[in-house]
Design an enzyme around this catalytic site. Structure first.
Site, short mmCIF file in Angstrom:
data_model
loop_
_atom_site.label_atom_id
_atom_site.label_comp_id
_atom_site.label_asym_id
_atom_site.label_seq_id
_atom_site.Cartn_x
_atom_site.Cartn_y
_atom_site.Cartn_z
CE LYS A 32 15.42 12.75 51.90
NZ LYS A 32 15.67 14.08 51.32
CB THR A 33 10.77 10.93 53.71
OG1 THR A 33 11.25 11.87 52.75
CG2 THR A 33 9.82 11.64 54.66
CG ASP A 223 16.08 15.80 54.59
OD1 ASP A 223 16.80 14.94 54.05
OD2 ASP A 223 14.95 16.10 54.19
CD GLU A 224 17.25 16.80 50.25
OE1 GLU A 224 18.34 16.47 49.76
OE2 GLU A 224 16.16 16.44 49.79
CD GLN A 254 18.72 13.05 44.75
OE1 GLN A 254 17.68 13.68 44.56
NE2 GLN A 254 18.75 11.93 45.45
NE ARG A 607 13.96 13.83 40.99
CZ ARG A 607 14.20 13.34 42.20
NH1 ARG A 607 13.27 13.41 43.13
NH2 ARG A 607 15.33 12.73 42.50
#
Length: 762
Positions: A32-33, A223-224, A254, A607
């Site tokens: 994503k980043t 973002d998010e 998430q 994670r």
């Protein structure tokens, strides 16, 4: 265009399609980043002015990392992008536009402690029961209102809200909200929620300002997006209305911050807001093994309310997921610590490759004790922030007062620190006079004879002269020179330097660390204004970022799952997978809450890169009482084909005093037992064979109680008789502050600090 070569087809499509509304559904570990970074770089390469690009993130770390990556592609142009957290970007806009809504441009930003201190003052003035109207409850209620854009007037005139407050026996919450808002305004202060609430007010009441920023920000990326609340959603929708070049990035799986006001419907309903929306799904997980990804998919498939996607991994199949059962929480810690030591030595790993994730902070105790016994270095994340330490907050309060003397929370904090004969009696007189005349406490202090009458302490004049001297010096000196001048002339440096205790030396070193950070800021060449006032603006938005001198140390990471979001580790242990702990007891009565808990579990699983271990205990101390536990329903949602069922540990249970003679059943046997009719089930409860009352505590050598004014919420402490504990609540004002301390094995104890003889551990 080399930067596009390394993208997969879905990533590349998301990067290249820059016009119109776009949603990028980014699964865990899907790059994503990289996509956000290259999308912004691509806009600049196409000739879009970076000053016309707005990128909103949820952490300073994320925005810093993205800017650095963009800079590698497009060079120094990246510095001109408007990029940062919601709060930092809109604080910057409010500094420019503040006067339009009646605030000074140098307004103070109150942190949570400031807000709760102000609320406690208001409760005292209104003579309200501070247990019924606990500061934390009041603060959360006000925060909830602001995040839903409910003003004071709307709050007190809304019959549903008022009925709810009456039902909760807190009918005066609206009055407190009103007084709180007025006090903040009088002090030239905004809290964190105000940074968004006041931005909405600004854009609603001043169409010319809205028009200005709509045409400034021609391309907006968020973002998010699954973590946005109603206030953030409204700002973004308004700013994007002119061009609709809005790109939202996120993963509904998430979304784990409902308790902060995040609304998952914002991402689930994007298409409703933008019918011509283009959707790009990033479904390939580059982080984790196939087994870990499949387990995560099998868990999240149980949620009904979600966007459709098929996350997959092309990595190796990987190890099966281990399930480990322990008989007690202490044994659970022992099993995890031993597994880390074995994995590290057997596979040549570093301690930084390991993380222990838990649902609540209280679970860290058993893990810490076990790691200490095996000499395993560790670091707890989400503890007391550098900027939340008392000595740091004291010096920063002097800085705040220098630039905004109306800041009453800063004034109350330092007017008598170091001691200068201006105690609570004088402060109360100043406060009463200020309220009676409708002016600030600072105005009273500057003209004490006019407002106080009678014999006025000379120290008031001395204090006001000192603060005015600080303000005068700040116009001539850079940030570091100003900060050092204030630290020296306020008496803080001398006060801490004269304290020869271990804690005193640590506090002095922390002040030196802060000054070193300010010196570094003053020497930066990439910003024009290097004054202390500008540094303070940045610090106000960094209070949750821990300044860590040992960030490169080789340590195991311990943290709550909420704190772990966005991070990744080779080996992850998710501990405490028990009913009423994870999922939490508060979440099992509604589908929405249970689905959020399941998303939290999904975040924990994803994670892990290489190895994932899930653990639970059959008994655990909770609130000082030993309780029986049953495995989490989430374990039963994982297909056995992904699990290493024979990994159930059968180590002999251990206690500091006594033990358990427990019937031993494998995880699969327990699962069979749970599926039998209730009439066929037999109780599976640990039976203590000896007393498990804690032994008498032996105080640490050289035990010296800490001063009452040094204690803060969350601190770990030691009591001569009760042993080690943690402060969960502080009530009242010095010298009569009462602490509620949780002691392991004893539960909560209420102690008057001036008599308690507590020692601060950390």
């Amino acid at each position: 265009m080399d930067y596009l070569a390394g993208l997969n087809p879905q990533q590349r499509a998301a990067v290249e399609n820059t016009e119109g509304p776009v949603m990028i559904v980014a699964g865990a570990g899907s790059g994503k980043t990289r996509v956000i970074t290259y999308r912004v770089a691509h806009l600049i390469q196409k000739g879009i002015d970076p000053f016309n690009i707005l990128v909103l993130t949820f952490t300073n770390k994320a925005s810093k990392e993205m800017r650095e990556r963009i800079e590698k592609v497009v060079g120094a142009e990246a510095k001109s992008i408007w990029m940062g957290t919601f709060h930092s970007v809109f604080a910057k806009i409010l500094r420019v536009e503040a006067e339009k809504i009646g605030y000074p441009s140098n307004f103070t930003i109150y942190d949570t402690d400031d807000c709760k201190s102000l609320i406690r003052t208001i409760l005292k003035e209104l003579q309200l029961d501070d247990k019924l109207y606990a500061a934390n409850i009041v603060y959360n209620r006000i925060s909830q209102a602001k995040n839903n854009l409910i003003s004071v007037a709307e709050y007190v005139n809304n019959p549903t809200i008022q009925a709810e407050d009456v039902g909760n026996k807190r009918p005066l919450l609206g009055q407190i909200y009103e007084t709180y808002a007025k006090r903040c305004y009088k002090a030239g202060a905004m809290d964190f929620d105000d940074l968004l609430f006041k931005t909405n007010v600004l854009l609603r009441k001043h169409p010319e300002v809205l028009n200005k920023y709509q045409h400034k920000f021609k391309y907006i990326m968020v973002d998010e997006y699954q973590d946005t609340n109603h206030s953030q959603y409204t700002i973004v929708k308004k700013l994007a209305a002119a061009h609709e070049n809005l790109c939202v990035v996120g993963d509904d799986a998430q979304s784990i911050y409902a308790f902060r006001g995040a609304n998952i419907q914002n991402i689930l309903n994007v298409e409703r807001d933008y019918p011509d929306l283009k959707v790009y799904k990033l479904e390939q997980n580059y982080r984790s093994t196939q087994n870990i990804v499949e387990v995560a998919n099998s868990i999240i498939a149980n949620n009904k309310n979600q966007l459709e996607k098929n996350v997959f991994s092309a990595n190796e199949q990987g190890d099966k997921i281990k399930i480990s059962r322990a008989f007690t929480d202490n044994e659970e810690g022992k099993l995890v610590a031993e597994a880390i030591v074995q994995e590290r030595t057997g596979n040549g790993l570093n301690y930084t490759d390991f993380a222990i994730l838990y649902r609540t902070n209280a679970q860290s105790r058993a893990m810490e004790e076990a790691l200490r016994k095996l000499n395993v270095p560790y670091k707890i994340y989400g503890g007391l922030s550098f900027y939340q330490r008392k000595e740091i907050k004291d010096l920063i309060a002097y800085f705040r007062l220098t630039f905004n003397p109306a800041d009453e929370e800063a004034l109350k904090r330092v007017i008598n620190y170091p001691r200068r004969g201006l105690g609570d009696t004088t402060l109360d007189k100043v406060s009463v006079a200020a309220n009676e005349h409708g002016i600030t406490m600072w105005q009273v202090i500057c003209n004490p004879h006019q407002y106080l009458g009678g014999r006025v302490p000379n120290q008031l004049n001395d204090f006001s002269m000192m603060i005015r001297a600080f303000a005068a010096e700040s116009t001539k000196l850079d940030a570091y020179e100003t900060a050092l001048y204030i630290a020296q002339h306020s008496g803080i440096l001398k006060e801490l330097h004269s304290d020869d205790s271990v804690e005193g030396r640590a506090r002095y070193e922390n002040i030196q660390e802060l000054l070193a950070g300010i010196k570094e800021f003053a020497e930066r060449e990439d910003i024009e204004d290097r004054s202390l006032a500008i540094f303070m603006q940045d610090v106000a938005l960094l209070t949750n970022d821990d300044k860590d001198k040992d960030k490169d140390a080789d340590t195991v990471s311990l943290m709550t799952i909420h704190s772990a979001k966005g991070l990744e580790f080779k080996n992850v242990f998710v501990v405490g997978l028990e009913e009423n702990l994870f999922p939490s007891q508060m979440s099992v009565n509604s589908r929405a809450d249970l689905e959020e808990e399941r998303r939290l579990f999904y975040v924990a699983i994803t994670r892990a890169e290489k190895k994932l271990t899930l653990t639970y205990a059959t008994s655990r101390y909770r609130w000082g009482t030993l309780t029986s536990c049953e495995p989490s329903r989430f374990i039963n949602e994982i297909s056995p084909k992904y699990l290493e069922l024979d990994a159930i540990k059968q180590a002999k249970p251990s206690f500091s005093s006594g033990g358990f003679d427990t019937e031993r059943k494998t995880w699969s046997q327990q699962r069979e037992l749970q599926q039998k009719p209730a009439s066929q089930q037999t109780a599976f409860k640990p039976k203590p064979t000896t007393s498990i009352l804690p032994k008498a505590h032996v105080p640490t050598a050289g035990f010296t109680p800490s001063a009452a004014h040094e204690f803060q919420n969350g601190m770990e402490v030691e009591h001569e008789k009760f042993g080690f504990g943690k402060i969960v609540q502080l009530e009242g004002r010095l010298p009569d502050v009462k602490a509620t301390v949780f002691f392991q094995g004893l539960g909560n104890k209420q102690l008057l600090l001036k008599f308690a003889k507590l020692r601060i551990v950390k």
